[in-house]
Motif scaffolding. Sequence first.
Motif, short mmCIF file in Angstrom:
data_model
loop_
_atom_site.label_atom_id
_atom_site.label_comp_id
_atom_site.label_asym_id
_atom_site.label_seq_id
_atom_site.Cartn_x
_atom_site.Cartn_y
_atom_site.Cartn_z
N ARG A 101 0.83 -1.21 0.00
CA ARG A 101 0.00 0.00 0.00
C ARG A 101 0.86 1.25 0.00
O ARG A 101 0.54 2.23 -0.69
CB ARG A 101 -0.92 0.00 1.23
N ARG A 102 1.96 1.25 0.76
CA ARG A 102 2.84 2.42 0.79
C ARG A 102 3.50 2.65 -0.57
O ARG A 102 3.64 3.79 -1.02
CB ARG A 102 3.90 2.25 1.89
N VAL A 103 3.91 1.57 -1.23
CA VAL A 103 4.52 1.70 -2.55
C VAL A 103 3.54 2.33 -3.52
O VAL A 103 3.87 3.25 -4.28
CB VAL A 103 4.99 0.33 -3.07
N ALA A 104 2.30 1.84 -3.52
CA ALA A 104 1.29 2.38 -4.42
C ALA A 104 1.03 3.84 -4.12
O ALA A 104 0.85 4.66 -5.04
CB ALA A 104 -0.01 1.58 -4.29
N THR A 105 1.02 4.21 -2.84
CA THR A 105 0.78 5.60 -2.46
C THR A 105 1.88 6.52 -2.99
O THR A 105 1.61 7.61 -3.48
CB THR A 105 0.67 5.73 -0.93
N VAL A 106 3.12 6.08 -2.88
CA VAL A 106 4.25 6.88 -3.36
C VAL A 106 4.10 7.18 -4.85
O VAL A 106 4.35 8.30 -5.30
CB VAL A 106 5.58 6.16 -3.09
N PHE A 107 3.67 6.20 -5.63
CA PHE A 107 3.59 6.39 -7.07
C PHE A 107 2.38 7.22 -7.49
O PHE A 107 2.20 7.47 -8.69
CB PHE A 107 3.59 5.04 -7.78
N THR A 108 1.53 7.64 -6.56
CA THR A 108 0.45 8.54 -6.91
C THR A 108 0.89 9.99 -6.81
O THR A 108 0.15 10.89 -7.21
CB THR A 108 -0.76 8.33 -5.99
N THR A 109 2.10 10.25 -6.28
CA THR A 109 2.61 11.61 -6.20
C THR A 109 3.12 12.04 -7.57
O THR A 109 3.46 11.19 -8.40
CB THR A 109 3.76 11.71 -5.18
N PRO A 110 3.21 13.34 -7.84
CA PRO A 110 3.69 13.80 -9.14
C PRO A 110 5.08 13.27 -9.49
O PRO A 110 5.33 12.82 -10.61
CB PRO A 110 3.70 15.33 -8.99
N VAL A 111 6.01 13.31 -8.53
CA VAL A 111 7.35 12.82 -8.81
C VAL A 111 7.35 11.31 -8.94
O VAL A 111 8.10 10.74 -9.72
CB VAL A 111 8.34 13.28 -7.71
N GLY A 112 6.50 10.64 -8.19
CA GLY A 112 6.41 9.19 -8.32
C GLY A 112 5.94 8.79 -9.70
O GLY A 112 6.47 7.85 -10.30
N ARG A 113 4.94 9.52 -10.23
CA ARG A 113 4.48 9.24 -11.59
C ARG A 113 5.57 9.54 -12.60
O ARG A 113 5.73 8.83 -13.60
CB ARG A 113 3.22 10.06 -11.88
N LEU A 114 6.33 10.61 -12.37
CA LEU A 114 7.44 10.94 -13.26
C LEU A 114 8.47 9.83 -13.26
O LEU A 114 8.99 9.43 -14.32
CB LEU A 114 8.09 12.25 -12.83
N ALA A 115 8.78 9.30 -12.08
CA ALA A 115 9.76 8.22 -11.98
C ALA A 115 9.29 6.99 -12.75
O ALA A 115 10.08 6.35 -13.46
CB ALA A 115 10.00 7.87 -10.52
N ALA A 167 7.47 -13.54 -5.17
CA ALA A 167 7.72 -12.10 -5.15
C ALA A 167 7.44 -11.49 -6.52
O ALA A 167 6.83 -10.41 -6.62
CB ALA A 167 9.16 -11.82 -4.72
N ASP A 168 7.87 -12.16 -7.57
CA ASP A 168 7.60 -11.65 -8.92
C ASP A 168 6.10 -11.67 -9.22
O ASP A 168 5.58 -10.76 -9.88
CB ASP A 168 8.34 -12.49 -9.96
N ALA A 169 5.41 -12.70 -8.73
CA ALA A 169 3.97 -12.81 -8.98
C ALA A 169 3.20 -11.69 -8.30
O ALA A 169 2.14 -11.27 -8.79
CB ALA A 169 3.46 -14.16 -8.48
N ILE A 170 3.72 -11.17 -7.20
CA ILE A 170 3.04 -10.10 -6.47
C ILE A 170 3.47 -8.73 -6.97
O ILE A 170 2.64 -7.86 -7.24
CB ILE A 170 3.31 -10.23 -4.95
N TYR A 171 4.77 -8.51 -7.09
CA TYR A 171 5.26 -7.18 -7.47
C TYR A 171 5.17 -6.92 -8.96
O TYR A 171 5.06 -5.76 -9.39
CB TYR A 171 6.68 -6.97 -6.96
N GLY A 172 5.18 -7.99 -9.77
CA GLY A 172 5.09 -7.81 -11.21
C GLY A 172 3.83 -7.07 -11.64
O GLY A 172 3.91 -6.05 -12.34
N PRO A 173 2.64 -7.53 -11.23
CA PRO A 173 1.42 -6.82 -11.62
C PRO A 173 1.36 -5.39 -11.09
O PRO A 173 0.84 -4.50 -11.77
CB PRO A 173 0.31 -7.68 -10.99
N LEU A 174 1.90 -5.15 -9.90
CA LEU A 174 1.88 -3.80 -9.33
C LEU A 174 2.70 -2.85 -10.19
O LEU A 174 2.22 -1.79 -10.61
CB LEU A 174 2.42 -3.83 -7.90
N PHE A 175 3.95 -3.25 -10.50
CA PHE A 175 4.79 -2.36 -11.29
C PHE A 175 4.34 -2.30 -12.75
O PHE A 175 4.53 -1.29 -13.42
CB PHE A 175 6.26 -2.78 -11.17
#
Length: 202
Positions: A101-115, A167-175
């Motif tokens: 949840r924290r990872v997803a939250t970070v990527f909703t920020t403007p710089v997170g989306r830019l990254a 780990a790949d099965a979980i983080y792959g779809p997220l990224f």
Amino acid sequence: MTAKVNPTSTPSPRTRGRPRSEAARSAILRAARELMERGGPAAVTMEGVAERAGVGKPTVYRWWPDRHAVAMAALIELAPADEGPSASAKPALERLRAQLRRVATVFTTPVGRLAAMMIASASGDTEHAKAFRHHFVLARRAEGAALLAAAIAAGELRGDVDVEVAADAIYGPLFFRLLLGHAPPDRAFVDRLLDQAVAGLR
């Protein structure tokens, strides 16, 4: 005649300087992120960062050798903070859910989306994008793999689970969702993702 100096009248530079230095460092990283939001990674220059942060260029060079290093540090600092010492008492899968949840939250920020855009585009081959992949993306995956291993040890998951594949099965779809942007990586998605993955791993 040499004047005597009262040692009690001279403040310790180490004690007084440390808070100011940390404040300057935070201001520099904040300035770098703001510049990236406005103009992308190319907008981050040593002169621009120093001016926006209200410090001299030597202060910027004190921590980083060039503008790429400043940009890397600004992106890497987006890494989500952990939940503190008390989190270690929680079940491993609960901690994994919170981390996702924290990872997803970070990527909703403007710089997170830019990254995310940088990693997905041709500019993902730049030094700061590579550093972000290693110090943010892969570091988060490594944390998740450790939590999966802890869940196996605690009997929350089957003993024959392949941690790396899980780990790949979980983080792959997220990224994948983060990079393609076809749907938001929100809290509801993270919860459904983990629930479905864990259902096959118990």
